[in-house]
Write a protein that holds these residues in place. Structure first.
Motif, PDB file in Angstrom:
ATOM      1  N   ASN A   1      -3.302  -1.203   4.239  1.00  0.00           N
ATOM      2  CA  ASN A   1      -4.628  -1.167   4.835  1.00  0.00           C
ATOM      3  C   ASN A   1      -4.532  -0.811   6.313  1.00  0.00           C
ATOM      4  O   ASN A   1      -5.289   0.017   6.820  1.00  0.00           O
ATOM      5  CB  ASN A   1      -5.318  -2.518   4.644  1.00  0.00           C
ATOM      6  N   VAL A   2      -3.578  -1.422   7.011  1.00  0.00           N
ATOM      7  CA  VAL A   2      -3.393  -1.149   8.436  1.00  0.00           C
ATOM      8  C   VAL A   2      -2.886   0.279   8.641  1.00  0.00           C
ATOM      9  O   VAL A   2      -3.349   0.979   9.537  1.00  0.00           O
ATOM     10  CB  VAL A   2      -2.449  -2.195   9.073  1.00  0.00           C
ATOM     11  N   ILE A   3      -1.960   0.724   7.820  1.00  0.00           N
ATOM     12  CA  ILE A   3      -1.474   2.106   7.927  1.00  0.00           C
ATOM     13  C   ILE A   3      -2.638   3.080   7.791  1.00  0.00           C
ATOM     14  O   ILE A   3      -2.733   4.057   8.530  1.00  0.00           O
ATOM     15  CB  ILE A   3      -0.374   2.393   6.873  1.00  0.00           C
ATOM     16  N   GLY A   4      -3.538   2.798   6.855  1.00  0.00           N
ATOM     17  CA  GLY A   4      -4.687   3.676   6.652  1.00  0.00           C
ATOM     18  C   GLY A   4      -5.714   3.609   7.775  1.00  0.00           C
ATOM     19  O   GLY A   4      -6.525   4.518   7.943  1.00  0.00           O
ATOM     20  N   ALA A   5      -5.671   2.554   8.584  1.00  0.00           N
ATOM     21  CA  ALA A   5      -6.674   2.370   9.646  1.00  0.00           C
ATOM     22  C   ALA A   5      -6.184   2.814  11.026  1.00  0.00           C
ATOM     23  O   ALA A   5      -6.995   3.033  11.916  1.00  0.00           O
ATOM     24  CB  ALA A   5      -7.091   0.899   9.707  1.00  0.00           C
TER      25      ALA A   5
ATOM     26  N   ALA B   1      -4.807  -9.807   9.000  1.00  0.00           N
ATOM     27  CA  ALA B   1      -5.166  -8.499   9.547  1.00  0.00           C
ATOM     28  C   ALA B   1      -5.402  -7.520   8.412  1.00  0.00           C
ATOM     29  O   ALA B   1      -4.475  -7.130   7.698  1.00  0.00           O
ATOM     30  CB  ALA B   1      -4.061  -7.981  10.471  1.00  0.00           C
ATOM     31  N   THR B   2      -6.663  -7.156   8.245  1.00  0.00           N
ATOM     32  CA  THR B   2      -7.071  -6.168   7.249  1.00  0.00           C
ATOM     33  C   THR B   2      -8.474  -5.700   7.602  1.00  0.00           C
ATOM     34  O   THR B   2      -9.229  -6.428   8.238  1.00  0.00           O
ATOM     35  CB  THR B   2      -7.049  -6.756   5.815  1.00  0.00           C
ATOM     36  N   SER B   3      -8.802  -4.505   7.183  1.00  0.00           N
ATOM     37  CA  SER B   3     -10.173  -4.025   7.375  1.00  0.00           C
ATOM     38  C   SER B   3     -10.969  -4.119   6.080  1.00  0.00           C
ATOM     39  O   SER B   3     -12.099  -3.674   6.011  1.00  0.00           O
ATOM     40  CB  SER B   3     -10.161  -2.591   7.908  1.00  0.00           C
ATOM     41  N   ASP B   4     -10.372  -4.693   5.062  1.00  0.00           N
ATOM     42  CA  ASP B   4     -11.038  -4.923   3.791  1.00  0.00           C
ATOM     43  C   ASP B   4     -11.972  -6.126   3.974  1.00  0.00           C
ATOM     44  O   ASP B   4     -11.526  -7.265   4.090  1.00  0.00           O
ATOM     45  CB  ASP B   4      -9.980  -5.209   2.720  1.00  0.00           C
TER      46      ASP B   4
ATOM     47  N   VAL C   1      -8.876 -10.754  11.423  1.00  0.00           N
ATOM     48  CA  VAL C   1      -8.572  -9.762  12.455  1.00  0.00           C
ATOM     49  C   VAL C   1      -8.693  -8.408  11.770  1.00  0.00           C
ATOM     50  O   VAL C   1      -8.024  -8.163  10.761  1.00  0.00           O
ATOM     51  CB  VAL C   1      -7.131  -9.931  13.005  1.00  0.00           C
ATOM     52  N   SER C   2      -9.535  -7.543  12.291  1.00  0.00           N
ATOM     53  CA  SER C   2      -9.625  -6.218  11.688  1.00  0.00           C
ATOM     54  C   SER C   2      -8.394  -5.412  12.089  1.00  0.00           C
ATOM     55  O   SER C   2      -7.715  -5.729  13.072  1.00  0.00           O
ATOM     56  CB  SER C   2     -10.898  -5.495  12.156  1.00  0.00           C
ATOM     57  N   ALA C   3      -8.123  -4.369  11.334  1.00  0.00           N
ATOM     58  CA  ALA C   3      -6.987  -3.507  11.653  1.00  0.00           C
ATOM     59  C   ALA C   3      -7.157  -2.910  13.046  1.00  0.00           C
ATOM     60  O   ALA C   3      -6.196  -2.782  13.806  1.00  0.00           O
ATOM     61  CB  ALA C   3      -6.860  -2.406  10.600  1.00  0.00           C
ATOM     62  N   ARG C   4      -8.382  -2.575  13.405  1.00  0.00           N
ATOM     63  CA  ARG C   4      -8.658  -2.012  14.736  1.00  0.00           C
ATOM     64  C   ARG C   4      -8.369  -3.027  15.840  1.00  0.00           C
ATOM     65  O   ARG C   4      -7.784  -2.710  16.861  1.00  0.00           O
ATOM     66  CB  ARG C   4     -10.122  -1.549  14.792  1.00  0.00           C
ATOM     67  N   GLU C   5      -8.800  -4.280  15.645  1.00  0.00           N
ATOM     68  CA  GLU C   5      -8.530  -5.332  16.631  1.00  0.00           C
ATOM     69  C   GLU C   5      -7.027  -5.551  16.795  1.00  0.00           C
ATOM     70  O   GLU C   5      -6.535  -5.744  17.906  1.00  0.00           O
ATOM     71  CB  GLU C   5      -9.188  -6.650  16.210  1.00  0.00           C
ATOM     72  N   LEU C   6      -6.299  -5.511  15.682  1.00  0.00           N
ATOM     73  CA  LEU C   6      -4.853  -5.683  15.752  1.00  0.00           C
ATOM     74  C   LEU C   6      -4.219  -4.522  16.516  1.00  0.00           C
ATOM     75  O   LEU C   6      -3.326  -4.739  17.340  1.00  0.00           O
ATOM     76  CB  LEU C   6      -4.244  -5.804  14.352  1.00  0.00           C
TER      77      LEU C   6
END
Length: 175
Positions: A13-17, A104-107, A122-127
């Motif tokens: 998810n983080v890689i994709g974000a 940490a995920t944007s899901d 924590v959203s992927a963007r925030e991380l």
């Protein structure tokens, strides 16, 4: 018992974000995974958090895998287990009084489920923003230490004169 805060990262998810990792993923997925792990290893070292990176392998036959890389806990899920399910299980296993667990995920669904189990979202963007800020602090600290004049840290300057004289006689074999 160690009560360090924990960060659980949904790896794919983080890689994709993260734009830089998206580009790497499009060329070679393994390079994107390695880059993510490198970034998170620095982050873990700076923050002192325990970091788990969970990669979804639910469509891959097998029992899953756990290993350490750069002191990170890297988890590939078991067959028929999604990263989301693994994260939910880890939140329950790692919950200890006085410990904060961040997911940490944007899901959005996973964020809500993790929050419901007591974890912080924590959203992927925030991380990404936090990781970049920590990298800048690390680089500034390194730069600052390189610019500081080197000072010898000798025992000689802290010992009383009589002790220094005694050690010097021993060094010369006169005792």
């Amino acid at each position: 018992m160690n009560r360090k805060d924990v960060l659980l990262v949904d790896g794919y998810n983080v890689i994709g974000a993260w734009p830089s990792l998206q580009r790497l993923r499009d060329e070679e997925l393994e390079d994107a995974r390695d880059a993510l792990l490198d970034l998170l290893a620095d982050y873990q070292g700076f923050t002192g958090m325990m970091v788990y990176v969970i990669f979804d392998a639910h469509q891959v036959p097998g029992h899953g895998a756990k290993f350490k890389q750069h002191s990170l806990q890297v988890v590939y899920t078991k067959e028929k287990e999604t990263a989301d399910e693994c994260i939910e299980r880890l939140v329950a296993e790692l919950t200890v009084r006085g410990r904060d667990i961040y997911v940490a995920t944007s899901d959005l669904t996973e964020q809500h489920v993790a929050f419901g189990k007591g974890a912080l979202r924590v959203s992927a963007r925030e991380l990404l923003v936090d990781v970049e800020q920590k990298r800048k602090l690390i680089q500034a600290t390194i730069r600052e230490s390189e610019e500081r004049p080197r000072k010898r840290n000798t025992v000689d300057g802290t010992l009383p004169l009589d002790v220094r004289a005694q050690l010097e006689q021993w060094r010369r074999g006169k005792m």
